[in-house]
Design a protein around this motif. Structure first.
Motif, PDB file in Angstrom:
ATOM      1  N   LEU A  14      11.477   6.162 -42.471  1.00 38.83           N
ATOM      2  CA  LEU A  14      11.959   6.847 -41.118  1.00 38.83           C
ATOM      3  C   LEU A  14      12.449   8.233 -41.546  1.00 38.83           C
ATOM      4  N   SER A  15      12.150   9.057 -40.808  1.00 39.38           N
ATOM      5  CA  SER A  15      12.625  10.570 -40.934  1.00 39.38           C
ATOM      6  C   SER A  15      13.939  10.548 -40.174  1.00 39.38           C
ATOM      7  N   ILE A  16      15.196  10.057 -40.914  1.00 42.48           N
ATOM      8  CA  ILE A  16      16.335   9.939 -40.403  1.00 42.48           C
ATOM      9  C   ILE A  16      17.124  11.295 -39.951  1.00 42.48           C
ATOM     10  N   LYS A  17      17.465  11.459 -38.686  1.00 41.36           N
ATOM     11  CA  LYS A  17      18.159  12.534 -38.103  1.00 41.36           C
ATOM     12  C   LYS A  17      19.837  12.466 -38.439  1.00 41.36           C
ATOM     13  N   ASN A  18      20.385  11.105 -38.018  1.00 48.81           N
ATOM     14  CA  ASN A  18      21.754  11.130 -38.217  1.00 48.81           C
ATOM     15  C   ASN A  18      21.975   9.481 -38.009  1.00 48.81           C
ATOM     16  N   VAL A  19      23.175   9.258 -38.399  1.00 42.74           N
ATOM     17  CA  VAL A  19      23.768   7.783 -38.231  1.00 42.74           C
ATOM     18  C   VAL A  19      24.523   7.995 -37.023  1.00 42.74           C
ATOM     19  N   CYS A  20      24.458   7.028 -36.236  1.00 39.33           N
ATOM     20  CA  CYS A  20      25.518   6.861 -35.104  1.00 39.33           C
ATOM     21  C   CYS A  20      26.687   5.967 -35.859  1.00 39.33           C
ATOM     22  N   ARG A  21      27.690   6.196 -36.132  1.00 39.87           N
ATOM     23  CA  ARG A  21      28.932   5.467 -36.778  1.00 39.87           C
ATOM     24  C   ARG A  21      29.276   4.378 -36.007  1.00 39.87           C
ATOM     25  N   THR A  22      29.477   4.908 -34.546  1.00 43.73           N
ATOM     26  CA  THR A  22      29.961   3.599 -33.677  1.00 43.73           C
ATOM     27  C   THR A  22      29.165   2.511 -33.630  1.00 43.73           C
ATOM     28  N   HIS A  23      27.830   2.587 -33.460  1.00 44.67           N
ATOM     29  CA  HIS A  23      27.099   1.786 -33.243  1.00 44.67           C
ATOM     30  C   HIS A  23      26.205   1.237 -34.571  1.00 44.67           C
ATOM     31  N   LYS A  24      26.493   1.764 -35.721  1.00 41.94           N
ATOM     32  CA  LYS A  24      25.810   1.445 -36.721  1.00 41.94           C
ATOM     33  C   LYS A  24      24.317   1.403 -36.902  1.00 41.94           C
ATOM     34  N   ARG A  25      23.877   2.321 -36.334  1.00 41.94           N
ATOM     35  CA  ARG A  25      22.427   2.307 -36.522  1.00 41.94           C
ATOM     36  C   ARG A  25      21.792   3.657 -36.583  1.00 41.94           C
ATOM     37  N   PHE A  26      20.796   3.806 -36.970  1.00 41.02           N
ATOM     38  CA  PHE A  26      20.204   5.195 -37.101  1.00 41.02           C
ATOM     39  C   PHE A  26      19.460   5.936 -35.715  1.00 41.02           C
ATOM     40  N   HIS A  27      19.849   7.210 -35.519  1.00 38.18           N
ATOM     41  CA  HIS A  27      18.998   7.827 -34.416  1.00 38.18           C
ATOM     42  C   HIS A  27      18.045   8.346 -35.336  1.00 38.18           C
ATOM     43  N   CYS A  28      16.607   8.228 -34.975  1.00 37.37           N
ATOM     44  CA  CYS A  28      15.580   8.593 -35.835  1.00 37.37           C
ATOM     45  C   CYS A  28      15.114   9.671 -35.051  1.00 37.37           C
ATOM     46  N   LYS A  29      14.122  10.485 -35.651  1.00 40.09           N
ATOM     47  CA  LYS A  29      13.477  11.849 -35.028  1.00 40.09           C
ATOM     48  C   LYS A  29      12.367  11.365 -33.980  1.00 40.09           C
ATOM     49  N   ALA A  30      12.762  11.956 -32.917  1.00 35.91           N
ATOM     50  CA  ALA A  30      11.752  11.417 -31.861  1.00 35.91           C
ATOM     51  C   ALA A  30      10.377  12.015 -31.945  1.00 35.91           C
ATOM     52  N   PRO A  31       9.362  11.270 -31.579  1.00 40.85           N
ATOM     53  CA  PRO A  31       8.040  11.943 -31.750  1.00 40.85           C
ATOM     54  C   PRO A  31       7.757  13.225 -30.769  1.00 40.85           C
ATOM     55  N   ILE A  32       7.021  14.082 -31.313  1.00 41.46           N
ATOM     56  CA  ILE A  32       6.936  15.143 -30.320  1.00 41.46           C
ATOM     57  C   ILE A  32       5.789  14.900 -29.410  1.00 41.46           C
ATOM     58  N   TYR A  33       6.292  15.119 -28.010  1.00 44.42           N
ATOM     59  CA  TYR A  33       5.371  14.726 -26.906  1.00 44.42           C
ATOM     60  C   TYR A  33       4.178  15.725 -27.008  1.00 44.42           C
ATOM     61  N   SER A  34       3.048  14.771 -26.830  1.00 44.54           N
ATOM     62  CA  SER A  34       1.817  15.703 -26.450  1.00 44.54           C
ATOM     63  C   SER A  34       0.998  14.687 -25.426  1.00 44.54           C
ATOM     64  N   PRO A  35       0.001  15.351 -24.931  1.00 45.54           N
ATOM     65  CA  PRO A  35      -0.657  14.319 -23.946  1.00 45.54           C
ATOM     66  C   PRO A  35      -1.445  13.100 -24.745  1.00 45.54           C
ATOM     67  N   ASN A  36      -1.216  13.283 -26.024  1.00 45.42           N
ATOM     68  CA  ASN A  36      -2.304  12.132 -26.783  1.00 45.42           C
ATOM     69  C   ASN A  36      -0.950  11.208 -27.309  1.00 45.42           C
ATOM     70  N   THR A  37       0.345  11.306 -27.060  1.00 46.41           N
ATOM     71  CA  THR A  37       1.351  10.493 -27.450  1.00 46.41           C
ATOM     72  C   THR A  37       1.040   9.115 -26.778  1.00 46.41           C
ATOM     73  N   THR A  38       1.324   8.211 -27.484  1.00 47.66           N
ATOM     74  CA  THR A  38       1.234   6.871 -27.133  1.00 47.66           C
ATOM     75  C   THR A  38       2.365   5.977 -27.192  1.00 47.66           C
ATOM     76  N   VAL A  39       2.722   5.303 -25.989  1.00 52.18           N
ATOM     77  CA  VAL A  39       3.984   4.382 -25.959  1.00 52.18           C
ATOM     78  C   VAL A  39       3.735   3.110 -25.861  1.00 52.18           C
ATOM     79  N   LEU A  40       4.182   2.162 -26.613  1.00 52.99           N
ATOM     80  CA  LEU A  40       4.188   0.627 -26.147  1.00 52.99           C
ATOM     81  C   LEU A  40       5.085   0.168 -25.586  1.00 52.99           C
ATOM     82  N   GLY A  41       5.012  -0.263 -24.030  1.00 52.53           N
ATOM     83  CA  GLY A  41       6.047  -0.816 -23.506  1.00 52.53           C
ATOM     84  C   GLY A  41       6.238  -2.115 -23.434  1.00 52.53           C
ATOM     85  N   ILE A  42       7.475  -2.860 -23.574  1.00 54.56           N
ATOM     86  CA  ILE A  42       7.570  -4.366 -23.743  1.00 54.56           C
ATOM     87  C   ILE A  42       8.708  -4.655 -22.490  1.00 54.56           C
TER      88      ILE A  42
END
Ligand code: KG4
Ligand code: ZN
Length: 421
Positions: A14-42
């Motif tokens: 993961l390209s890790i940007k920073n760690v959220c200490r309160t929630h003990k998880r990583f905020h990772c780098k968001a993919p750059i939006y483009s018309p070809n970006t694909t998102v899986l929704g659940i």
């Protein structure tokens, strides 16, 4: 695990940007939006396992839905334990099916959007667990989604409706009037004080035993009521009061209407000596009269919402739009009633196509796309405390609506039936 996941079974860092200490998880780098970006929704917030792949242009590449409706009809309502078990059985199949239709592997997906609130806790947990699994194994950034916000934005996948717009969200769990200011900002004008319209329609359909009529046996209660209402001959015999007629706000109440419905039904059952599985002969008339009562209440509150938004300059007078969404928005009579009042006040009414009004994976994936485009942050993991069975929508201005004390003349819809049905 099926081919879609196995084929590229390696773990990227993961390209890790920073760690959220309160929630003990990583905020990772968001993919750059483009018309070809694909998102899986659940989507697993209630009784539908919906998964879909949508790209940056709003093209639906894959869409899979495992509806549990026909099963829950037998239980007389959504059974949470059964819903949980069926989500568990179907989640992987549903993701695989969406990817297969899109002709993509999970490794090709840029981010996974998943419903985290509101909904049934044990149902939401299934979707979130699977999304966390995909994030962990395939390094997919996660986008947590608010189910009602997703309903409110779905329409923009098929129609270019600019912000801000008024929204009426009517489903099995909610009745909400609000303003969508932008992708992440909402204003709450009114909400239900008791039940949701879909819930009430499901209950009356069940109480009337509509499922014993073969053509309605597998339908959602609201749909069964809508179809039954089409054959009405004499609606005048059933009169319903207007809910909250004296409250000058945009809140809703459906429980009084439901009680009134049951009283009328019992009276007819006694009159016709109906026992067991029998159905009153006037069931179509009762359904139509009830549908009108629900629509009149929704129209009355919506009209006040429009007046309030205009008074407070919450909408752009050059773009007067109102969106209706959620499962009950599939109802043609109800939608046309809202369209009728909207037109009268200079507004255009829109709704998503029926399959996108009810719960689905597309609306979650699309919300993910809209959020990425808007520059949202993403997560590497969703924590248990992020799952919220009850969650508010937007900035609450309900008391300001009350204070505005706006009077609204009642629109009676019975006379417009032939035009609206
Ligand atoms: O949005 P949805 O799929 O799930 C929730 O988030 O609740 O809405 C489901 C509700 C059910 O109560 C169902 O009876 C209602 O939507 N519904 C309808 C129609 N189709 C589905 N209600 C009225 N008329 C319809 N045609
Ligand atoms: Zn919903």
């Amino acid at each position: 695990m099926t081919v879609a996941y196995k084929r590229f079974g390696f773990v990227r860092i993961l390209s890790i940007k920073n760690v959220c200490r309160t929630h003990k998880r990583f905020h990772c780098k968001a993919p750059i939006y483009s018309p070809n970006t694909t998102v899986l929704g659940i989507e697993t917030s209630c009784d539908d396992t919906g998964c879909a792949v949508v790209n940056g242009m709003g093209k639906i590449l894959g869409d899979s839905l495992f509806s549990q409706n026909a099963i829950h009809v037998r239980y007389g309502g959504v059974n949470p334990v059964v819903a949980h078990e069926l989500h568990r059985q179907n989640i992987e199949l549903s993701v695989d099916e969406a990817l297969k239709q899109a002709n993509l592997q999970i490794t090709d997906i840029d981010a996974v959007a998943v419903t985290t609130k509101p909904g049934l806790l044990i149902s939401l947990q299934v979707g979130v667990k699977f999304a966390n699994y995909l994030a962990r194994i395939y390094n997919k950034p996660l986008i947590p989604i608010h189910h009602m916000e997703a309903h409110a934005l779905t329409v923009r996948i098929t129609q270019e409706i600019p912000f801000p717009y008024i929204v009426l969200l009517i489903s099995g769990g909610h009745s909400i009037l609000g303003v969508v200011t932008d992708v992440s900002n909402f204003i709450l004008l009114g909400e239900t004080l008791d039940n949701a319209p879909g819930e009430v329609l499901d209950k009356v359909a069940r109480r009337m035993k509509l499922k014993n009529i073969p053509e309605f046996s597998k339908l959602a209660g609201g749909r069964a009521v809508e179809l039954a209402a089409k054959n009405a001959q004499n609606i005048e015999q059933f009169k319903f009061p207007l809910s909250l007629a004296k409250n000058r706000d945009c809140n809703f109440s459906f429980s009084g209407l439901q009680d009134s419905f049951v009283r009328k039904l019992v009276q007819k059952e006694i009159e016709h000596e109906i026992v067991g599985d029998g159905i009153i002969p006037e069931f179509s008339d009762l359904c139509a009269a009830f549908q009108i009562a629900i629509a009149e209440h929704l129209v009355h509150r919506t009209e006040r919402a429009i007046l309030f938004c205009e008074k407070m300059n919450l909408v752009d007078r050059n773009k007067r739009n109102i969106v209706v969404s959620g499962g009950v928005a599939c109802n043609n009579f109800i939608f046309k009633s809202i369209e009728f009042i909207s037109k009268k006040l200079g507004y255009s009414a829109y709704r998503p196509p029926s399959n996108l009004c009810t719960d689905n994976g597309v609306m979650i994936a699309w919300n993910g796309i809209e959020k990425l485009k808007d520059g949202c942050s993403v997560l590497s993991k969703i924590n248990p405390e992020d799952i919220e069975p009850k969650a508010h929508v937007g900035k609450n201005v309900i008391s300001q609506v009350k204070d505005a004390n706006l009077q609204v003349k009642v629109t009676r819809l019975k006379t417009l039936c032939t035009y609206l049905m």
